[in-house]
Design a protein around this motif. Structure first.
Motif: not given
Lengths: 382, 382
Positions: B34-60
């Motif tokens: 939640e504290t990563d720099p872009a979270v505050a300025v992005a319209n939305r965030a999926v909080l998950a590891a970069v290598a978590d492809a299941s989270a990327t499916l949610q992102l998609a």
């Protein structure tokens, strides 16, 4: 680091956020609605009306300095807060002559800046009061007018506007101007002044539609002299938008906006320092940035809502984004007819300076529905 | 409108937010904290590891296209998601040769781009494997290296690095370069390519410290030719950072970064189109913007954390903000020694091009504690 409070949370505050990022500042806005544009990009928000001075006291606890994107404030109450040691830039006494259009005219007259002729009018309008500058004539509410709200251009045969009994009026001569010009000027607490290029603004129904930064050298000296005098006389700190009528006798000041201004949106894409960055610089004690163009010129077109239905105009925005060198700022506001929902700026190459009008036409052709369409009917009714 | 997903939420994604504002796009980031720099300025965030492809499916599900600010992804899993119709730019097959440093070297060799000599090394390091390019020699982990992590410059007498058994290694010749250069290049899906000015980068302990955009014309033709070949061969869509060694025989490619890059941060303040805007343009089908400088040159200095104590360095940042024509980007990350916490870019006037080193020195003198101070001791221990 500097924490800047902003009274108001509309698109002007929203456009300050990228500047705050590059200047390493935090922004806290005071604005009534969670959905106001700047809330999503500010570091924090105090959700309260702009004129709610008790909310401004809360804002002050989170900021090093407070500035304005909206001048519809309770100045007497803010003066008390300032007396308690809260730093406002511009200072409250700099704003005092500006919020009432009659005070503004009188201030300009006192410091020798040419304006249209004017006179105050008693609350109850009577036709015989209105003829002293001939016809047409211009009648304005003294406070809270914007985008043509509260301004009436009257012919002798018109019926008088019906408004609340307590309205205070200003009557002005109608100036048959050649065109309308504007400049953004900024002054720091140290007295440094920078003035942006003179631009032409084109209004319809007193609402700004298009801005051209394509070189108005003939008016530059007088505009800079007037801007400098106004900022110095007010001991003003911050950014000011100054609107002029260009007449055969030279410039007359039409209106002063004690904040960033629609006529300076082009500076985001076309100048070394945007008006939004400049405001943050001026109020936080940073050296002012260069106001110079980074390209040959620019044209800015407002995107006004044109229908009642709630929609996001996404296909229009997609089409606009294909224009070369265009930036499309979409404020994320609820659409309604006539409301400023966004703007487009196109940076111009040297050989495009003569095509600026056509580029503005193109943008409006993409944006507005064709004449005679259903959408157009709805727009005209608004 | 275009909704852009970004895998990673560090400072590179954070710097995309103002570009998204002007391009009328929304940003959704996938990042662990939640504290990563872009979270505050992005319209939305999926909080998950970069290598978590299941989270990327949610992102998609929330985006029209997904791009990268971090390449430490699970490429095989992303390829499956791409096969289901999710749009990634760069495409997964464009990234495939880039994530492993050995693959990257082999790809460059295959397309005829000069690189340092290299060879893979078995997992268990033995001293006799390491001498084939003479001494010193360069040993790198094949994946997940950054900012010098995983890179070792070894002398014959050095003890071997002790790392996890499963580490795969790449051995390279040590290149006695004249200086290190870099370019940012971008390519659109339509095949349009733009290349930014060649810059000099100065590293200490393999960490970029300073970038100079002050004119490196002699290397421009070869750099552009190499960049064009790489982007075309990969059918690459997006922004790429390309790092070079300048030798007496010309340029060797040191490393490719399939994303925006530290060597291009100066573009935010000094170019018509920043690398962050360019990435959004490239991946969303907009015409690419001009990479030209809007000033005579620029110097960028990274602000690295230099002490263990958690602090915000506010007095340093205030001092830096007083430098004329400086922009200070503070990423809002937790400070720790050696970490990139922010950067400063100074736009240069024509008569300042020869003073760029001194300006960089000044910034570092303001930023880093004086030699021999307590702070300096802590820094050196880190």
């Amino acid at each position: 680091m500097k924490r800047v409070g902003v009274i108001g949370g509309g698109q002007l505050a929203w456009m300050m956020a990228p500047a705050a990022q590059k200047l390493d500042m935090s922004l806290v806005v005071q604005t009534p609605q969670e959905t106001d544009p700047a809330v999503a990009v500010a570091n924090r928000a105090v959700l309260a009306a702009v004129a709610d001075a008790s909310a401004t006291l809360q804002l002050a606890k989170q900021c090093d300095v407070i500035t304005f994107e909206n001048e519809f404030v309770d100045l007497a109450a803010l003066a008390q807060i300032e007396a308690q040691g809260v730093c406002f830039y511009p200072k409250i006494r700099s704003l005092a002559p500006l919020l009432d259009k009659l005070d503004q005219r009188q201030f300009l007259q006192e410091i020798g800046v040419p304006t249209p002729r004017f006179t105050p009018i008693a609350e109850e309008l009577k036709p015989q009061q209105l003829s002293q500058f001939g016809w047409p004539t211009v009648l304005k509410t003294r406070r809270h007018g914007y985008d043509g709200q509260g301004t009436f251009i009257l012919q002798a045969t018109d019926t008088l506007p019906s408004t609340a009994a307590a309205t205070h009026w200003l009557l002005e001569e109608y100036v048959p101007f050649q065109c309308e010009l504007a400049v953004i000027a900024a002054r720091s607490a140290a007295g440094e002044i920078v003035i942006y290029p003179v631009v032409e603004t084109q209004q319809e129904d007193q609402v700004c539609r298009r801005v051209f930064a394509t070189g108005f050298e003939a008016a530059t000296d007088q505009a800079e002299e007037i801007a400098t005098r106004i900022l110095q006389e007010l001991d003003y700190v911050g950014v000011m938008g100054i609107e002029f009528f260009l007449t055969r006798q030279g410039l007359l000041v039409n209106e002063l906006a004690p904040r960033t201004h629609n006529s300076g949106h082009y500076t985001l894409d076309a100048c070394v320092t945007s008006q939004f960055e400049q405001q943050l610089r001026a109020v936080s004690g940073l050296p002012l940035g260069s106001p110079e163009l980074t390209c040959a010129g620019a044209v800015m077109v407002n995107l006004l809502g044109y229908e009642v239905a709630r929609r996001d105009y996404s296909e229009k925005r997609l089409a606009l984004s294909q224009i070369p060198n265009a930036s499309i700022y979409w404020y994320g506001k609820t659409a309604r007819p006539g409301r400023k929902l966004g703007h487009v700026t196109v940076r111009l190459e040297p050989d495009q300076l003569d095509e600026a009008e056509q580029i503005a036409d193109l943008i409006e052709q993409i944006w507005y529905p064709p004449l005679g369409s259903d959408d157009e009917d709805i727009y005209l009714e608004a």
